[in-house]
Scaffold this motif. Sequence first.
Motif, PDB file in Angstrom:
ATOM      1  N   THR A  28       0.845  -1.197   0.155  1.00  0.00           N
ATOM      2  CA  THR A  28       0.034  -0.035   0.025  1.00  0.00           C
ATOM      3  C   THR A  28       0.812   1.321   0.116  1.00  0.00           C
ATOM      4  OG1 THR A  28      -0.109   0.018   2.364  1.00  0.00           O
ATOM      5  CG2 THR A  28      -1.850  -1.121   1.225  1.00  0.00           C
ATOM      6  N   THR A  31      -0.194   4.668  -1.154  1.00  0.00           N
ATOM      7  CA  THR A  31      -1.486   5.416  -0.447  1.00  0.00           C
ATOM      8  C   THR A  31      -0.972   6.153   0.695  1.00  0.00           C
ATOM      9  OG1 THR A  31      -2.074   3.401   0.898  1.00  0.00           O
ATOM     10  CG2 THR A  31      -3.190   3.625  -1.350  1.00  0.00           C
ATOM     11  N   TYR A  32       0.279   6.119   0.765  1.00  0.00           N
ATOM     12  CA  TYR A  32       1.018   6.746   1.835  1.00  0.00           C
ATOM     13  C   TYR A  32       1.649   8.047   1.563  1.00  0.00           C
ATOM     14  CZ  TYR A  32       0.322   2.698   4.935  1.00  0.00           C
ATOM     15  OH  TYR A  32      -0.118   1.590   5.796  1.00  0.00           O
ATOM     16  N   ALA A  33       1.516   9.092   2.269  1.00  0.00           N
ATOM     17  CA  ALA A  33       2.282  10.303   2.604  1.00  0.00           C
ATOM     18  C   ALA A  33       3.733   9.970   3.008  1.00  0.00           C
ATOM     19  CB  ALA A  33       1.792  11.345   3.225  1.00  0.00           C
ATOM     20  N   ASN A  52       3.121  13.810  -1.106  1.00  0.00           N
ATOM     21  CA  ASN A  52       1.935  13.383  -0.778  1.00  0.00           C
ATOM     22  C   ASN A  52       2.154  11.972  -1.497  1.00  0.00           C
ATOM     23  OD1 ASN A  52       1.895  13.839  -3.662  1.00  0.00           O
ATOM     24  ND2 ASN A  52      -0.336  14.074  -3.468  1.00  0.00           N
ATOM     25  N   TRP A  53       0.897  11.088  -1.530  1.00  0.00           N
ATOM     26  CA  TRP A  53       0.812   9.778  -1.990  1.00  0.00           C
ATOM     27  C   TRP A  53       1.159   9.639  -3.554  1.00  0.00           C
ATOM     28  CZ3 TRP A  53      -2.483   8.374  -6.179  1.00  0.00           C
ATOM     29  CH2 TRP A  53      -3.488   9.467  -6.184  1.00  0.00           C
ATOM     30  N   SER A  54       0.924  10.648  -4.494  1.00  0.00           N
ATOM     31  CA  SER A  54       1.060  10.349  -5.877  1.00  0.00           C
ATOM     32  C   SER A  54       2.349  11.053  -6.286  1.00  0.00           C
ATOM     33  CB  SER A  54      -0.118  11.256  -6.381  1.00  0.00           C
ATOM     34  OG  SER A  54      -0.021  12.515  -6.127  1.00  0.00           O
ATOM     35  N   ASN A  74       6.708   5.001  -6.874  1.00  0.00           N
ATOM     36  CA  ASN A  74       5.676   4.104  -6.216  1.00  0.00           C
ATOM     37  C   ASN A  74       5.888   2.542  -6.816  1.00  0.00           C
ATOM     38  OD1 ASN A  74       4.579   6.142  -4.505  1.00  0.00           O
ATOM     39  ND2 ASN A  74       2.773   6.210  -5.571  1.00  0.00           N
ATOM     40  N   PRO A 100      -0.637   6.779   6.162  1.00  0.00           N
ATOM     41  CA  PRO A 100      -1.712   6.767   5.365  1.00  0.00           C
ATOM     42  C   PRO A 100      -2.625   8.111   4.949  1.00  0.00           C
ATOM     43  CG  PRO A 100      -2.386   5.680   7.244  1.00  0.00           C
ATOM     44  CD  PRO A 100      -0.722   5.981   7.395  1.00  0.00           C
TER      45      PRO A 100
END
Length: 124
Positions: A28, A31-33, A52-54, A74, A100
């Motif tokens: 996952t 989905t995490y910062a 951030n996550w992206s 990622n 998350p």
Amino acid sequence: QVQLVESGGGLVQAGGSLRLSCATSGRTFGTYAMGWFRQAPGKEREFVAAINWSGGRTNSADFVKGRFTISRDNAKNTVSLQMNSLKPEDTAVYYCAATPGVGVPLIPAGYDYWGQGTQVTVSS
């Protein structure tokens, strides 16, 4: 549970560069910062940079702007901190952190998972 392992620390002369990496476990990661913090002897842990996550949003402390860059991959479950123009005052243990969600926390309390840290020493 997320495990974080930092690498890339070491000894460098002032003006030099280092690239820190943080490898994470778990499926996952996307989905995490992710954040980088540092702690010098006798001082509190302080925010360095976060993403951030992206990877579309980043934030960094004023004292590293223009010198440090945070990025993430990622597909490889890694986050990196490129550190240029290092100064002796950058000497510290650098920690990778994860949490998350869609936010980008700027304080240690905003993160749920931490690595063990990697030492960065900048000589004058």
